[in-house]
Design an enzyme around this catalytic site. Structure first.
Site, PDB file in Angstrom:
ATOM      1  N   SER A   9       1.060  -1.136   0.244  1.00  0.00           N
ATOM      2  CA  SER A   9       0.108  -0.018   0.071  1.00  0.00           C
ATOM      3  C   SER A   9       0.926   1.252   0.020  1.00  0.00           C
ATOM      4  CB  SER A   9      -0.786   0.053   1.240  1.00  0.00           C
ATOM      5  OG  SER A   9      -1.721  -1.175   1.326  1.00  0.00           O
ATOM      6  N   GLN A  10       0.077   2.289  -0.459  1.00  0.00           N
ATOM      7  CA  GLN A  10       0.912   3.443  -0.381  1.00  0.00           C
ATOM      8  C   GLN A  10       1.369   3.932   1.038  1.00  0.00           C
ATOM      9  OE1 GLN A  10      -2.332   6.382  -1.443  1.00  0.00           O
ATOM     10  NE2 GLN A  10      -0.946   8.224  -1.460  1.00  0.00           N
TER      11      GLN A  10
END
Ligand code: SAH
Length: 224
Positions: free
Chosen positions: A70-71
């Site tokens: 994920s970011q």
């Protein structure tokens, strides 16, 4: 454990500082312990070697098997929503690279993380062990069913998109515990937080839109 990380600043430390300042603190994440974890845990260790140069950029990255890490902002945001104080037992569903699990392991004394793809689980377990996080345990299973052997949990984080809140996860939440997850369709979801106020009493809050890979399992999406 903290000391090991702090005493060995790597050549990426400055990139991590910038990531925390410009992507995470700038967007409103305030919890000092979450910011510290994001400053200390080396994200580049969790991405494939050919993508390391992008490890501290403002985006998710592909980690193989059709999955993503994920970011950084989303990792920090979801962690903050869990409200960890430092004495919790935590469950993560969707180990992926193991990065989110490492952040949780920095903040809590017992973390269980469940992954359905055995190869990803193996790689993540090796990275977590190498970083000195033996209290983060990786299990291969369908995480939509939670991880019953260690239940109940004070905090549960789901790192894949659920069509609805998996009932087993609500059941494995301790009273007072928080479940944070993306809920929606395959293309867009909203972050939700479910707090167990009593045995049959849950508070439900909704936050910003996000886009996660699907949660595939018995209480998630059917296998494609
Ligand atoms: N937290 C990860 C990112 C996860 S991506 C990180 O920090 O890198 C979502 C992960 O959830 C993928 O690895 C996918 O294989 C896994 N997943 C999807 N459905 C699952 C299920 N039912 N049980 C366990 N893992 C699942």
């Amino acid at each position: 454990m903290r000391r090991t990380f702090a005493e060995e600043p790597d050549r990426w430390a400055e990139a991590r500082e910038r990531m925390v300042r410009d992507q995470i603190a700038a967007r409103g994440v305030r919890d000092p312990r979450v910011l510290e974890a994001m400053r200390i845990i080396p994200r580049h260790v969790f991405v494939p070697p050919d993508k390391q140069m992008w490890a501290y950029e403002d985006r998710p990255l592909s980690i193989g098997h059709g999955q993503t890490i994920s970011q950084p902002y989303i990792v920090a945001r979801m962690t903050e929503l869990l409200g960890l104080q430092g004495d919790e037992k935590v469950l993560e569903v969707g180990t992926g690279s193991g990065y989110q699990a490492a952040i949780l392991g920095y903040l809590a004394p017992e973390v269980h993380t469940v992954e359905r793809v055995p190869e990803l689980a193996q790689q993540a377990a090796a990275r977590l062990a190498a970083l000195g996080l033996p209290h983060v345990q990786v299990h291969v299973a369908d995480g939509t069913l939670g991880w019953p052997p260690a239940a109940p949990y004070d905090a549960i984080l789901v790192a894949a998109a659920a069509p609805q809140v998996p009932k087993p996860l609500l059941e494995q939440l301790a009273v007072g515990g928080r479940l944070v997850l993306p809920v929606g369709d395959r293309y867009q979801q909203f972050l939700e937080r479910w707090t167990r106020l009593g045995p049959d009493d849950f508070r439900h809050e909704r936050f910003e839109p996000v886009a996660f890979v699907p949660l595939v399992g018995k209480a998630g999406w059917p296998e494609a």
